[in-house]
Design an enzyme around this catalytic site. Structure first.
Site, short mmCIF file in Angstrom:
data_model
loop_
_atom_site.label_atom_id
_atom_site.label_comp_id
_atom_site.label_asym_id
_atom_site.label_seq_id
_atom_site.Cartn_x
_atom_site.Cartn_y
_atom_site.Cartn_z
N GLY A 107 56.03 14.03 27.76
CA GLY A 107 55.20 12.84 27.91
C GLY A 107 54.24 12.97 29.07
O GLY A 107 54.36 13.86 29.92
N GLY A 109 51.69 10.37 31.77
CA GLY A 109 51.33 9.05 32.23
C GLY A 109 50.04 9.09 33.03
O GLY A 109 49.31 10.08 33.01
N GLU A 113 53.70 13.55 34.80
CA GLU A 113 54.11 14.06 33.50
C GLU A 113 55.63 14.07 33.44
O GLU A 113 56.30 14.23 34.46
CB GLU A 113 53.54 15.46 33.28
CG GLU A 113 52.02 15.45 33.17
CD GLU A 113 51.43 16.83 32.93
OE1 GLU A 113 50.33 16.89 32.36
OE2 GLU A 113 52.05 17.83 33.33
N VAL A 114 56.15 13.90 32.22
CA VAL A 114 57.60 13.81 32.03
C VAL A 114 58.09 15.06 31.30
O VAL A 114 57.49 15.46 30.30
CB VAL A 114 57.98 12.55 31.23
CG1 VAL A 114 59.49 12.45 31.08
CG2 VAL A 114 57.44 11.29 31.92
N LYS A 127 60.37 13.05 35.77
CA LYS A 127 59.00 12.60 35.91
C LYS A 127 58.41 13.25 37.14
O LYS A 127 58.82 12.96 38.27
CB LYS A 127 58.95 11.07 36.03
CG LYS A 127 57.54 10.48 36.04
CD LYS A 127 57.61 8.96 35.97
CE LYS A 127 56.22 8.34 35.84
NZ LYS A 127 56.29 6.86 35.72
N ASP A 223 52.87 -3.21 31.89
CA ASP A 223 52.40 -2.17 30.97
C ASP A 223 53.40 -2.00 29.83
O ASP A 223 53.71 -0.88 29.42
CB ASP A 223 52.20 -0.85 31.72
CG ASP A 223 51.37 0.16 30.91
OD1 ASP A 223 50.65 -0.27 29.98
OD2 ASP A 223 51.46 1.37 31.19
#
Length: 358
Positions: A107, A109, A113-114, A127, A223
């Site tokens: 993932g 953001g 990044e994850v 993360k 969010d």
């Protein structure tokens, strides 16, 4: 964070379908992960995790940039003491970056990044905050996310396990959710046919329970979207990504910086007006619409057009029929008329909702 950086991250997010996606459906996920990483240690992580697998020789001598990062970090950390407690009050939450084994990226953001990874023999999500994006503002967001997530212990909120709080390797470790984000499950995975109505209804209840916990703690997510709702192998949904979250201190707060993702944002956030926890209720209404229709909200409409239509023209997605459509409409009303999480959960648990869409 600068608006240019936010836009860049948003475009990446839309390209990769954000936050967290499923990378493997094999039963033996841990052993498969070990093979995948094949001795790739977190200590070899470069300034950009995009180049994770490239080995970089260690630098010799002092690094002025790192020194500046440490000074900035120390200054920020001192300002994030709560009731004379440090950011990570328990020693068990302090994780040395060398203890982490970083695997596949799952993932992305706004400024991190994850990755799927391993820590102490356990499969986790890591993360990683990008070194080139470690501005003072982003470090503050990192502290803010840790301080909020570490306090929220609930079955429908992602479990915080610890963090590496030593720049330039600022990282946060949470439980790993095997099926990835709800967004990925609905729109990308090709498995949305497995989402029966009872299963979707249970997912909505999960999200509502997690959000109810946050609101009772005076936490506003800001969010909330399907990409920030993760699903495990038991189909339980948990809320994640608290980088933009805030703790309510007054009846309403003013939005000093833009927050959220256009397709899910409440109009008051778009207009930078004072907001309450009811901005999350609006976003939850979009998720309800998304899980009912199994479509992307505002698909094909540019984000800037969505922003103008929602904030200035009062445009809303087309409502479904029946009790769910009525509930969604209530979530999209003016902030002071939107229902609370308790009211929404009561309606989601009603027999009427279960039987109408059976």
């Amino acid at each position: 964070m600068t608006e240019a950086l936010k836009l860049n991250r948003l475009l990446k997010e839309q390209g990769e379908n954000s936050s967290y996606h499923h990378t493997s459906n094999k039963k033996d996920g841990a052993s498969d992960l070990k093979k995948d990483m094949s001795s790739q240690r977190a200590m070899s992580l470069t300034s950009s995790p995009h180049e994770l697998r490239r080995q970089v020789p260690e630098r010799s001598g002092p690094d002025r940039k790192d020194d500046e990062l440490v000074l900035t970090w120390n200054r920020i950390q001192e300002s994030h003491m709560y009731q004379n407690k440090p950011l990570l009050p328990f020693e068990e939450w302090n994780i040395d970056f060398s203890e982490l084994t970083v695997g596949t990226r799952v993932g992305i953001g706004f400024f991190a990044e994850v990755f799927r990874g391993m820590w102490n023999g356990t499969e986790v999500a890591i993360k990683v905050f990008l070194e080139q994006d470690l501005s003072a503002e982003n470090m503050e967001d990192f502290c803010n996310e840790i301080s909020i997530l570490s306090r929220a212990r609930h079955p429908n909120v992602i479990l915080f396990l610890g963090a590496c709080a030593k720049p330039p390797h600022l990282s946060m470790v949470t439980e790993y959710m095997e099926m990835g984000s709800l967004y990925h499950l609905i729109h990308v995975s090709g498995h949305k046919n497995r989402l029966s109505w009872p299963k979707r209804l249970n997912m909505l209840r999960d999200i509502c329970r997690g959000l109810m916990c946050l609101h009772r703690m005076k936490i506003v997510h800001r969010d909330l979207k399907s990409a920030n709702c993760l699903v495990n192998k038991r189909w339980t949904v948990k809320i994640c990504d608290f980088g933009l979250s805030r703790i309510m201190t007054d009846a309403s707060m003013r939005n000093s910086t833009s927050a959220g993702t256009p397709e899910w944002m409440a109009p008051e956030l778009i207009r930078n007006e004072p907001f309450t926890e009811k901005c999350d209720i609006f976003s939850f209404g979009v998720i309800m619409w998304e899980l009912y229709t199994l479509h992307r909200p505002w698909e094909g409409v540019p984000p800037e057009r969505v922003i103008y239509a929602v904030a200035n023209q009062g445009s809303r997605l087309e409502l479904p029929e029946g009790p769910l459509g009525s509930l969604i409409a209530d979530c999209w009303a003016e902030p002071n008329k939107r229902p609370s999480c308790e009211e929404i959960l009561t309606r989601l648990l009603s027999n009427e909702l279960s039987l109408y869409y059976k």
